[in-house]
Motif scaffolding. Sequence first.
Motif, PDB file in Angstrom:
ATOM      1  N   ASP A  16       0.952  -1.134   0.021  1.00  0.00           N
ATOM      2  CA  ASP A  16      -0.054   0.116  -0.051  1.00  0.00           C
ATOM      3  C   ASP A  16       0.797   1.241   0.025  1.00  0.00           C
ATOM      4  OD1 ASP A  16      -2.345  -1.467   0.091  1.00  0.00           O
ATOM      5  OD2 ASP A  16      -2.256  -1.614   2.388  1.00  0.00           O
ATOM      6  N   ALA A  17       0.316   2.204  -0.428  1.00  0.00           N
ATOM      7  CA  ALA A  17       1.022   3.544  -0.663  1.00  0.00           C
ATOM      8  C   ALA A  17       1.057   4.315   0.752  1.00  0.00           C
ATOM      9  CB  ALA A  17       0.730   4.581  -2.000  1.00  0.00           C
ATOM     10  N   GLU A  18      -0.237   4.244   1.351  1.00  0.00           N
ATOM     11  CA  GLU A  18      -0.753   5.192   2.540  1.00  0.00           C
ATOM     12  C   GLU A  18      -0.849   4.171   3.664  1.00  0.00           C
ATOM     13  OE1 GLU A  18      -3.622   7.555   1.781  1.00  0.00           O
ATOM     14  OE2 GLU A  18      -2.380   8.859   0.130  1.00  0.00           O
ATOM     15  N   ALA A  19      -0.922   4.350   4.974  1.00  0.00           N
ATOM     16  CA  ALA A  19      -0.996   3.549   6.079  1.00  0.00           C
ATOM     17  C   ALA A  19      -2.653   3.677   6.386  1.00  0.00           C
ATOM     18  CB  ALA A  19      -0.601   4.542   7.323  1.00  0.00           C
ATOM     19  N   ASN A  20      -3.133   2.481   6.875  1.00  0.00           N
ATOM     20  CA  ASN A  20      -4.369   2.495   7.168  1.00  0.00           C
ATOM     21  C   ASN A  20      -4.400   1.572   8.580  1.00  0.00           C
ATOM     22  OD1 ASN A  20      -4.135  -0.539   6.345  1.00  0.00           O
ATOM     23  ND2 ASN A  20      -4.619   0.052   4.595  1.00  0.00           N
ATOM     24  N   ASP A  21      -5.702   0.993   8.834  1.00  0.00           N
ATOM     25  CA  ASP A  21      -5.647   0.261  10.068  1.00  0.00           C
ATOM     26  C   ASP A  21      -5.083  -1.066  10.277  1.00  0.00           C
ATOM     27  OD1 ASP A  21      -7.105   2.619  11.025  1.00  0.00           O
ATOM     28  OD2 ASP A  21      -8.957   1.987  10.938  1.00  0.00           O
TER      29      ASP A  21
END
Length: 276
Positions: free
Chosen positions: A48-53
């Motif tokens: 993924d390019a961005e952080a998530n939960d």
Amino acid sequence: MKKLLTSLCVLSLVLAGCSQNANEDVESDRETLRVGMECNYAPFNWTDAEANDTNVPLSSGGYCDGYDVAIAKRIAESLDMNLEVVKMEWDSLTKSINSNMIDLIIAGMTDTPKRREAIDFTDPYYESDMTIIVRSDSQYANATSLEDFSGATIAGQMGTLYDTVIDQIPNVNHATAMENYPLLVQALLSGVVDGVTAETPVGQGNVAANGDALTLVEFEDGKGFDVDLTDTSVSIGIAKNSELFEDVQNALASITQEERDQMMKDAASRQPANEE
């Protein structure tokens, strides 16, 4: 009164800071569990390019998510260790275990006699079937047996069972293996190959990610790949005689089948349409 409130506020900030520092100290005191995976094999693992939960940061940049990450989190939690996911090429995983660059391989890897010569494996943490991904508009979309693929050009992932089993198809044109599934799917969509071998969740994920362009051919018993030659279960790889082995095995055993099924379902539902 104003001085009292100020003092209380300062005290609260100090206590909060101490609590935060204490938590950070606890985390820093814990050992790190280094887990290797491709981060390019959805729904088992992807970038993924961005952080998530649900994903975890990579030291090389970006984040990694997927079923393997969910399993790795549970293992690390059970061992009271900090999790570090290390992104690397498939062919580097076993070498990295033996050179102490990583502690575990959780990457959709199948336990085979050849691989057991170099590393040990836990019990399987996921089991599925062997399928073939094809284009929806191809002559193979309605295939029901391996014989239906006679004369077809089929490709699999390099260094895996998904490449070697292709020779079970009669009169097959065994295409050159490729490094990862994004390359395989690209070759399929562009017409370079007629089909790509894959285990069920990987096949389902790639079909879902490409709209109506692809379909999955699943086989009834006796019409597909020889299960005696094709073990599509996946296990955790670990260095031979590792002190972690028993603890990892116990941690894995504590995850129920229902939990594993839900973790895979969740991973498949959130995997990206296009892997990086």
